[in-house]
Design a protein around this motif. Structure first.
Motif, short mmCIF file in Angstrom:
data_model
loop_
_atom_site.label_atom_id
_atom_site.label_comp_id
_atom_site.label_asym_id
_atom_site.label_seq_id
_atom_site.Cartn_x
_atom_site.Cartn_y
_atom_site.Cartn_z
N TRP A 95 0.83 -1.20 0.00
CA TRP A 95 0.00 0.00 0.00
C TRP A 95 0.87 1.26 0.00
CZ3 TRP A 95 -1.54 3.53 4.17
CH2 TRP A 95 -2.55 4.43 3.77
N ILE A 118 3.63 5.93 -5.35
CA ILE A 118 3.44 6.09 -6.79
C ILE A 118 2.41 7.19 -7.05
CG2 ILE A 118 2.48 4.98 -8.86
CD1 ILE A 118 3.69 2.37 -7.91
N TRP A 119 1.33 7.15 -6.27
CA TRP A 119 0.26 8.13 -6.47
C TRP A 119 0.79 9.57 -6.26
CZ3 TRP A 119 -3.20 10.63 -2.59
CH2 TRP A 119 -4.24 11.34 -3.22
N MET A 147 2.11 1.91 -3.39
CA MET A 147 1.11 2.52 -4.29
C MET A 147 0.86 3.98 -3.93
SD MET A 147 -1.47 -0.60 -5.12
CE MET A 147 -1.95 -0.96 -3.47
N MET A 148 0.89 4.28 -2.65
CA MET A 148 0.69 5.67 -2.23
C MET A 148 1.85 6.53 -2.74
SD MET A 148 -2.09 6.25 -0.45
CE MET A 148 -2.85 5.33 -1.72
N VAL A 159 4.46 -4.48 -6.88
CA VAL A 159 3.84 -3.16 -7.00
C VAL A 159 4.53 -2.33 -8.08
CG1 VAL A 159 3.43 -0.97 -5.81
CG2 VAL A 159 3.01 -3.13 -4.64
N PHE A 160 5.87 -2.41 -8.12
CA PHE A 160 6.60 -1.57 -9.07
C PHE A 160 6.97 -2.32 -10.34
CE2 PHE A 160 7.12 0.55 -5.05
CZ PHE A 160 7.01 1.89 -5.38
N VAL A 218 2.33 9.82 -10.07
CA VAL A 218 1.12 10.28 -10.72
C VAL A 218 0.96 11.79 -10.58
CG1 VAL A 218 -1.39 10.12 -10.76
CG2 VAL A 218 -0.01 8.07 -10.38
#
Lengths: 318, 298, 356, 331
Positions: free
Chosen positions: C178, C184-185, C181-182, C285-286, C189
Motif C-alpha cells: 500500500w 506512486i500516487w 502505491m501511495m 507493485v513496481f 502520478v
C-alpha cells in the motif's frame, strides 16, 4: 541424641561448556536430631548445591542419604513426595522463591493443599492463620501479594510455608543473607525460637561466619565442593585446624573496637572446580602447601575428638 | 478469590492506562469490532458485493441512485464507489469482519498448538525437545509470507486455506517463546519450592509455571494478530487470499491498483483501514508489554 | 559410580569446548543442513499434494489420457513420493533428455513449464536485481533508523521523541504494497518526480521501491535502537563513565552506543531476511524484475518447478544471511567472541579516534 | 585547625516522581578532613548512596534533585556547580567506586583502555603515555600489566573491583567515595580489597568516604563514623568511641542485631519493626516508632544535633527534653 540425617560420599556434578563441574565432591555429614549444623563457605564452594542435593532438588550424582532411617535416594514418585513432608527448605532469595501470582495465604496453604491435610476449608484457613501467627505475620496481610511486602516479611512467609507440614528437618539456604541487619536479627531469633518450640533440626547454609557461629551447634567448612574442617561451633572459633578455616576467620572484619589489627590476607582467588586435578584443592592458595599436598586428595580425619580436618600437614602447621 | 482477581486486574489496568496511546489502540479496535458486528445492519452483503456499474467511481460523500434488494433508492457513498460502483465504506466495514476473524483465528490456533508444543519442549527437554525445536527451526527457516504463499499456492486460494497457511506460519514463534518462557520460570526458586513441598509435575506446570509465563505470550499474540492481518491482506493482494467479489482489504487494493490515476480514493481508504487496525494492535501490544513487565512492577 | 553420574558422563559429548571461530562457523553450517533439508521436504511436499496435473497442463486441451501418462512417465511424475523427492535433491535422468535435471544440490531443477527455460537460470539472472533493491533498502533503513533512534532515546519524553515514536509506529503498521502505491500516487502520478515502473538499469526508478521496502525496517530498527539505548544508559558502567568525568557526548556515543548497537545488529540481520521476502510484494507493485515477480508470476501460472526453485532459493539465502549475522554478532561483542577465541587482541580501542 | 576537604551542610535530596516525593536525604551535615576516612553506615534505604551520588551530582535524572543545602569542596559549592565544572572534578579530584564490580565496567572496552580513558581525560599526556600509566595503575592494584588488553569478562569479581579502584585512583583524587565496595565479594576477597583501599589511601593521602551496611568493614578502614537512618545522620563521632558506647538508640540496636564472633550470645537484640517508607516518614523523630526508649515528645518534636565533645547525636534524650534511659548521659 541420635542422628536424624546421615550423608555419605555425596557427589553432584554438572556438565558445563568448559567441562565437568564437581560442585559437591564426596560430602559426608551427620546431623543430630534437634541440633543445627552450619555449613559455611565462600561462593562456589558447593554449599547450596549440597543442601539441595540432600533434599533431591538437585539429583545427586553419587552417594547415600539416610533420613530418619529411610534411604532418601531410593524413593521415587509418591514416596518421595511423602518424604518431603518431613524435610523442608527455606530459600535465600525471598523475592524469587514466592510465586508472584499467589496471595500470602495461598502461598502458606499450598503445601497443605498438596498433601490434602484438611478436608474442610475452615480448618485449612485456621491452620494458615495459626502459621501466620507463629511467624509473627499480621492477619492484615492475609490477602496481600508478595511484591507488596519487604524482604523480612517475605522471608517469614517462606518460613511459615516450610513449617506448614510439621517437618522435622529444614535446610536453611542463606535465609538471612538478603536482609538488612536489623531484620536479619529478627529472623534469626524467630528461627531459634521455632527450633526450640518445634524441636526442629536445621542444616544452616551460609557464607556469613558470624551468623553461622551464632546459630550452629556444629559447623562444617567447605572449600570447592569438599569439607575441609568439621567441629563444634565454639571450638572452631577458638582454634582452627585447617589453614583455610584459619584464613577465613581471620578475614572477617570485626566490629569490635580495639580489634582492628590487620587481618591475615589470603592470596589468590577461588577457581571453579571444573575437572579438578587430584590433591588438596586449597593448595594453590595455601602458604603451607608442599609437594605432598598436590599428590592425593587429603582425607577428612579426626585429628582430635569431635574435630575433623582434611589437611595432610595439619599436625605440622599447628 | 474473586475479589483478589479483581484486585490484580485493577492493578494491571492502572498500569495499562498510563500509556495513553495503548488506550487509543484499544478504543480503535473496539470501534472496528462494533462496525464489524453491525456490518449487516449498515450495508447488506448483497449490496456491497453486487455491481452498481452506472455509479462506478462515484466520489467521496456523493449521492447516487442504487439498486438494493430489488428496490431503487438514493444512497450516500461516504467513501465513494469502486470500479463496479460498489460502496467502498461498506466493503471496508464488511472487510473488517474478515480481517478480525483471520487475526483472531490464526493466532488462537498458533498459540494453542504452538504454545502446547513449546511448553512440553521446555518442561521435559531431552529428545522430545530436540524434535519439536528442529521442527520449529525448519518452519522458521522459511520466511513467513513466503511460506504462506507456498501453502496457498499449493492448496489453492480459499478462506480455509488462507487461515491454515497463516496459522501454520505463525506457529513456530509461539513454540520458541513458550519454551523459553517455561525454561526461565522452571528454574525459578518458587518452582523448586513447590517441588520441595511435594507437588506433582502436573500441578507444577498448571499452577506454578503456566500462569507465570503468560505475559510474553499475551504480548506476542497481540502483535501476532497484527502480523496475521497484514499477511492475509498481502496474500489477497497477490490474488492468493480471499477472492473477489468477497470484500477483503487486500483484494480491494489489488483491484484498485489499476485505477490509481482515475480513482485514488478506492486505493487510499482500504489501505488506511489496514494501517489503523495494525497500528491499533501494535499500540495495544506496546501497552501490554509495559503493563505486564515484571521489572516495572516493583 | 551412581547411575546419575553415568548419565552425566554420557552427556559429556554435548560439552562445547572452546572453539575457534572457524570451527564455530563450520558447526553452524553443519547445523544448517538438516534445517534446509526440512525446508526442501516441506516445499516439495506442498507442490506434490497440490491439485492439478502438470503433465496435463503442458499438453494441449484435447490430449488423450495415454498422452498424459506418457508425459508423466517422461517427467518422472509416476514414481513414488520418496523417489520424486530424491530426484528433486539429486537429479533426474528420465527416458527422454528434455526433462532431465541435476537436482537441487547443483542448483538445477529442470525447466519452467511455462517458458521452458531452466528455472534457476531465471532466478540467478534476476537475483542481482533483488539484491540491489534489498541492499539499497538496507542502507536506507540503517542510515535513517540509527540516528533517529539515538535522538529519540537521548531526548526521552520530549516532543521530538514523541514524533519519532509515532512515526515509527505508523511505519511498522503500513503494508508495504500500500505504501508503494501511495508513493506512486504522490510522486509518480501527481508530482511526476519518479517513474512508477522500476527497473535496475535506472537507479532513479529504484528510489521509490527502495523507500517502500525500507519503511518497515526503518521503523523496527528505530524502535529497537531507542529501547536498546534507554536500556544501556541505565547500566552501571554508564554511571562509571560519568563518574570518570566523561562528557555527555562521549558517554552516549562511545560508551553507550556500541553496547546498544549489539542487539540492533541482530535485529538488522533478521531484517535482511525479511527484506528479501518483502521484496516479493514491493517488486510486484513496481513491476520490478526480481525474484519476487518471478515467484508471483509462477504462482499465477502454476509453474511448479519455478515456484519450488524460487521458494527454496529464497529460504536458502535467508538462512545464509542469518548465519552471517550470527557470526558478525560474535565479532562485535567481545564476550561472545571470547567464547570462540581464547585471548582477544584488539587493535584500536577506546582511545582511538577519541577527542581527548 | 583541621584541614577540611569536604563539608556538607544541611543537604536535602528528593526523588520526585508523578506519584510521590521520596525524601531520600533529609538535612545531613558532614565534614571530611584531609586524609581522614569517614564511614557512613546504615541499612537499605537510609540514603547513603544518594548522599554519595549527590556529591558528584550523578543523581538519576530527572527524578533526583538536590532540594537544598551546600556541598563545599575546595572552596566551591558543588551543589551549585555547572555540569562543565563537575566534569573536571569527577574522576579527577573526587572519584567513586560502586557496589557491583560485575556491572561497573564497560564490557566492550579493554580494562587498560578504561583506566587510560580517565587519565587522558584529566591530563594532557598522549594516548600512548596514558596507556602506559594505566599499566602502572594495574600493577599498583596487584594485577600484572600484561592483562591490560583483556576485557572485563575475563576477570573475576575481585579482580574487576581492583580495576574499578585503579580507575578511581588513576588521577590521584583528593577524595574517594566508596559505595559498598566489598558487598558483592567473598570474605577472603573482601579482606584483600579492603586492605588495598586502606593501604592506597594512606599512601596517596586521599580522603575517603566509605559507605557500608557492615559495621565490621567500616571498623577496618575508618577513623570516624556516621550512622544514617531514614535520610538523617543520627550519630557521628570517632569510630572507637561510637563502637565502644553508642549514644543513639538506633546505633545501639544495630550493634545488638549483629552476631559477634568472639562471644556466643544466646539471643540477638534486634530493633523492632521495619524501615519507614521514605515517601511517608513519621513525624517527630524518624526513629521513634521503632525506638525502645521512645516517650511522648518523640512523636512530635524533631530532634536537633546535640554535640557531646567530638561526638554528635540526634536524639531528644540528649537535649534534655525526655528522660535518658540509655544511661549514657555523660560521655
Amino acid at each position: 541424641m541420635s542422628d536424624i540425617l546421615s550423608v555419605r560420599g555425596l557427589k553432584k556434578y554438572f556438565n558445563t561448556p568448559h567441562g565437568m563441574l564437581h560442585a559437591v565432591d564426596g560430602l559426608s555429614l551427620d546431623i543430630e536430631e534437634g541440633s543445627t549444623l552450619g555449613m559455611v563457605g565462600e561462593s562456589g564452594c558447593g554449599k547450596t548445591t549440597a543442601g539441595r542435593a540432600i533434599l533431591r532438588l538437585a539429583e545427586p550424582s553419587a552417594g547415600t542419604i539416610t533420613f530418619d532411617g529411610e534411604d532418601v535416594l531410593a524413593k521415587t514418585g509418591k514416596d518421595l513426595r511423602k518424604l518431603r513432608e518431613k524435610m523442608q527448605i527455606i530459600f535465600q532469595d525471598p523475592y524469587s522463591s514466592l510465586n508472584p501470582r499467589m496471595s500470602i495465604s495461598r502461598l502458606i496453604a499450598e503445601p497443605l493443599i498438596i498433601h490434602r491435610r484438611y478436608a474442610r476449608k475452615a480448618d485449612l484457613e485456621n491452620r494458615v492463620k495459626e502459621l501466620m501467627d507463629t511467624v509473627e505475620l499480621t492477619m492484615r496481610l492475609y490477602n496481600s501479594y508478595p511484591h507488596e511486602l519487604d524482604g523480612g516479611r517475605r522471608q517469614r512467609i517462606g518460613i511459615a510455608r516450610a513449617l506448614a507440614l510439621d517437618p522435622k528437618f529444614i535446610v536453611c539456604d542463606e535465609p538471612v543473607s538478603a536482609l538488612d541487619v536489623s531484620v536479619q536479627a529478627q529472623i534469626l531469633n524467630l528461627m531459634q525460637d521455632l527450633q526450640e518450640r518445634l524441636s526442629l533440626t536445621y542444616l544452616f547454609v551460609t557464607h556469613d561466619m558470624s551468623v553461622v557461629r551464632h546459630i550452629s551447634d556444629k559447623i562444617v567448612v567447605m572449600y570447592l565442593g569438599q569439607v575441609v574442617e568439621k567441629a563444634p561451633s565454639d571450638v572452631l572459633f577458638e582454634e582452627q585446624l585447617h589453614p583455610y578455616t584459619k584464613a577465613l576467620i581471620a578475614a572477617i572484619p570485626s566490629p569490635m573496637p580495639g580489634s582492628m589489627e590487620k587481618p591475615k590476607i589470603l592470596k589468590g582467588e577461588l577457581k571453579s572446580p571444573i575437572e579438578p586435578k587430584p590433591g588438596c584443592r586449597f593448595a594453590p592458595r595455601c602458604v603451607h602447601a608442599r609437594k605432598v599436598c598436590t599428590e592425593a586428595d587429603p582425607d577428612l580425619r579426626e585429628l582430635r575428638p569431635g574435630r575433623f580436618v582434611a589437611c595432610c600437614r595439619a599436625e605440622e602447621i599447628l | 478469590m474473586e475479589q483478589k482477581y479483581k484486585g490484580e486486574f485493577a492493578e494491571f489496568w492502572k498500569r495499562y492506562r498510563r500509556n495513553r496511546l495503548a488506550v487509543v489502540g484499544l478504543a480503535l479496535i473496539g470501534l472496528y469490532v462494533i462496525l464489524a458486528l453491525g456490518a449487516d445492519l449498515l450495508y447488506s452483503y448483497d449490496f456491497i458485493t453486487g455491481n452498481q456499474i452506472p455509479n462506478a467511481f462515484s466520489g467521496i460523500a456523493s449521492f447516487a441512485e442504487v439498486e438494493d434488494g430489488g428496490t431503487v433508492r438514493r444512497h450516500l457513498y461516504l467513501l465513494g464507489a469502486d470500479n463496479f460502483g460498489r460502496d467502498v465504506a461498506g466493503r471496508i466495514i464488511h472487510g473488517a469482519r474478515v480481517s478480525l476473524i483471520i487475526g483472531f483465528v490464526t493466532v488462537a490456533f498458533a498459540v494453542v498448538i504452538g504454545g502446547s508444543l513449546g511448553a512440553v519442549a521446555g518442561y521435559y527437554g531431552r529428545r522430545l525437545e530436540t524434535v519439536i525445536m528442529r521442527g520449529a527451526d525448519i518452519l522458521l527457516a522459511i520466511p513467513n509470507i513466503l511460506f504462506a504463499l507456498a501453502i496457498v499456492a499449493a492448496l489453492g486460494p480459499s478462506f480455509r486455506n488462507l487461515l491454515l497457511a497463516i496459522g501454520i506460519t505463525s506457529l513456530p514463534v509461539y513454540v520458541r517463546l513458550v519454551r523459553a518462557s517455561v525454561m526461565t520460570v522452571k528454574d525459578q526458586e518458587y518452582v523448586e519450592a513447590a517441588r520441595a513441598q511435594g507437588a506433582s509435575d502436573f500441578r507444577i506446570i498448571l499452577i506454578h509455571i503456566i500462569p507465570n509465563c503468560m505475559a510474553p505470550v499475551i504480548v506476542q499474540a497481540t502483535l501476532g494478530i497484527a502480523q496475521s492481518i497484514l499477511s492475509a491482506a498481502s496474500l489477497s493482494f497477490l490474488g492468493l487470499g480471499i477472492q473477489p467479489p468477497s470484500p477483503e482489504w487486500g483484494n480491494m487494493l489489488s483491484e484498485a491498483r489499476s485505477y490509481i490515476i482515475s480513482a485514488p480514493h478506492t486505493l487510499i481508504f482500504p489501505g488506511l483501514a489496514i494501517m489503523t487496525v495494525i497500528l491499533a494492535y501494535n499500540l495495544i501490544g506496546d501497552g501490554l508489554r509495559d503493563a505486564l513487565d515484571p521489572k516495572l512492577k516493583r | 559410580m551412581g547411575t546419575a553420574e553415568l548419565r552425566c558422563r554420557a552427556y559429556s559429548h554435548y560439552m562445547q569446548k572452546k572453539d575457534s571461530m572457524l570451527k564455530y562457523i563450520i558447526r553452524r553450517l553443519i547445523h544448517l543442513v538438516p534445517v534446509l533439508l526440512g525446508v526442501t521436504l516441506i516445499v516439495f511436499t506442498l507442490t506434490y499434494i497440490s491439485p492439478g496435473n502438470p503433465a496435463r497442463m503442458m499438453l494441449p486441451q484435447d490430449s488423450t489420457d495415454e498422452q498424459v501418462a506418457e508425459l508423466e512417465k517422461a517427467m518422472g511424475l509416476d514414481e513414488p513420493f520418496v523417489m520424486q523427492y530424491f530426484h528433486f535433491l539429486f537429479g533426474y535422468d528420465g527416458p527422454g533428455d528434455s526433462f532431465d535435471y541435476k537436482g537441487l544440490w547443483a542448483l538445477d531443477l529442470g525447466r519452467s513449464y511455462v517458458s521452458n527455460r531452466p528455472v534457476f537460470g531465471t532466478i540467478l539472472e534476476r537475483f542481482p536485481n533483488t539484491m540491489l533493491l534489498t541492499f539499497l533498502a538496507l542502507v536506507l533503513s540503517i542510515v535513517i533508523s540509527i540516528p533517529f533512534g539515538i535522538i529519540s532515546a537521548t531526548r526521552q519524553y520530549t516532543k521530538t521523541d514523541m514524533a519519532v515514536t509515532i512515526a515509527a509506529l505508523i511505519g511498522i503498521s503500513m503494508p508495504a504494497f500500500w505504501l508503494g502505491m501511495m508513493l506512486i500516487w504522490v510522486f509518480s502520478v501527481n508530482l511526476r518526480w519518479f517513474p512508477s515502473l522500476a527497473n535496475p538499469a535506472n537507479l532513479k526508478s529504484i528510489i521509490l521501491p527502495a523507500l517502500t521496502l525500507a519503511a518497515m525496517n526503518t521503523a523496527v530498527q528505530t524502535r529497537m535502537t531507542r529501547s536498546s539505548m534507554l536500556e544501556v544508559v541505565r547500566q552501571d558502567y554508564i554511571r562509571t563513565a560519568r563518574a570518570k568525568g566523561v562528557d555527555e557526548r562521549n558517554v552516549i556515543y562511545r560508551h553507550a552506543l556500541r553496547n546498544a548497537l549489539i542487539p540492533v545488529v541482530t535485529v538488522i540481520g533478521l531484517q535482511v531476511g525479511q527484506l528479501l521476502v518483502g521484496a516479493v510484494l514491493t517488486e510486484t507493485v513496481f513491476s520490478y524484475p526480481g525474484i519476487g515477480t518471478i515467484m508471483v508470476d509462477a504462482i499465477q501460472r502454476k509453474d511448479t518447478p519455478q515456484i519450488l526453485a524460487s521458494v527454496v532459493f529464497v529460504a536458502l539465502v535467508f538462512a545464509l544471511v542469518n548465519l552471517g549475522v550470527d557470526i558478525l554478532y560474535a565479532f562485535i561483542d567481545p564476550r561472545i567472541k571470547a567464547q570462540y577465541i581464547g585471548v582477544v587482541r584488539k587493535k584500536g580501542g577506546l582511545l582511538n579516534g577519541a577527542k581527548i | 585547625m583541621p584541614d577540611i576537604q569536604l563539608s556538607i551542610r544541611d543537604l536535602r535530596v528528593h526523588y520526585v516522581t508523578e506519584e510521590e516525593d521520596v525524601k531520600a536525604v533529609n538535612g545531613i551535615s558532614l565534614d571530611i578532613e584531609r586524609g581522614q576516612s569517614l564511614g557512613l553506615v546504615g541499612e537499605t534505604g537510609a540514603g547513603k548512596t544518594t548522599t554519595a551520588l549527590s556529591i558528584l551530582k550523578l543523581l538519576p535524572k530527572p527524578t533526583g534533585q538536590i532540594a537544598s543545602g551546600s556541598i563545599m569542596f575546595k572552596g566551591k559549592d558543588l551543589a551549585l556547580a555547572s555540569e562543565e565544572e563537575m566534569r573536571k572534578i569527577r574522576g579527577n579530584e573526587i572519584s567513586m567506586i560502586f557496589q557491583d564490580p560485575m556491572t561497573s565496567l564497560n564490557p566492550i572496552f579493554t580494562v587498560g583502555d578504561q583506566i587510560a580513558e580517565v587519565i587522558a581525560l584529566h591530563t594532557t599526556i598522549s594516548a600512548q603515555e596514558a596507556l602506559k600509566r594505566a599499566g602502572d595503575m594495574l600493577e599498583l592494584v596487584g594485577i600484572p600489566r600484561g592483562r591490560s588488553n583483556e576485557f572485563p569478562h575475563q576477570f573475576s569479581g575481585g579482580m574487576k573491583q581492583r580495576v574499578v579502584i585503579a580507575i578511581a585512583l588513576a588521577c590521584n583524587p583528593s577524595l574517594l567515595l566508596a559505595d559498598e565496595p566489598t558487598t558483592a565479594l567473598d570474605v577472603t576477597i573482601q579482606a584483600q580489597v579492603l586492605a588495598m583501599i586502606h593501604d592506597l589511601k594512606t599512601r596517596m593521602k586521599t580522603s575517603l568516604l566509605l559507605i557500608s551496611h557492615d559495621l565490621g568493614v567500616v571498623a577496618q578502614v575508618c577513623d570516624t563514623v556516621a550512622i544514617m537512618y531514614a535520610g538523617k545522620i543520627v550519630e557521628h563521632g570517632p569510630l572507637a568511641k561510637v563502637y565502644e558506647k553508642p549514644l543513639h538508640p538506633y546505633t545501639e540496636g544495630l550493634f545488638g542485631s549483629i552476631p559477634v564472633l568472639h562471644e556466643k550470645k544466646k539471643r540477638l537484640k534486634p530493633i523492632q519493626g521495619l524501615m519507614p517508607n521514605p515517601a511517608d516518614l513519621p513525624g517527630g523523630c524518624v526513629f521513634h516508632p521503632r525506638c525502645p526508649y521512645a516517650q511522648g515528645p518523640c512523636s512530635t518534636t524533631v530532634p536537633r544535633v546535640t554535640e557531646k565533645g567530638d561526638r554528635k547525636v540526634l536524639c531528644l534524650m540528649y537535649e534534655g527534653i525526655i528522660e535518658n534511659r540509655m544511661g549514657v548521659a555523660d560521655v
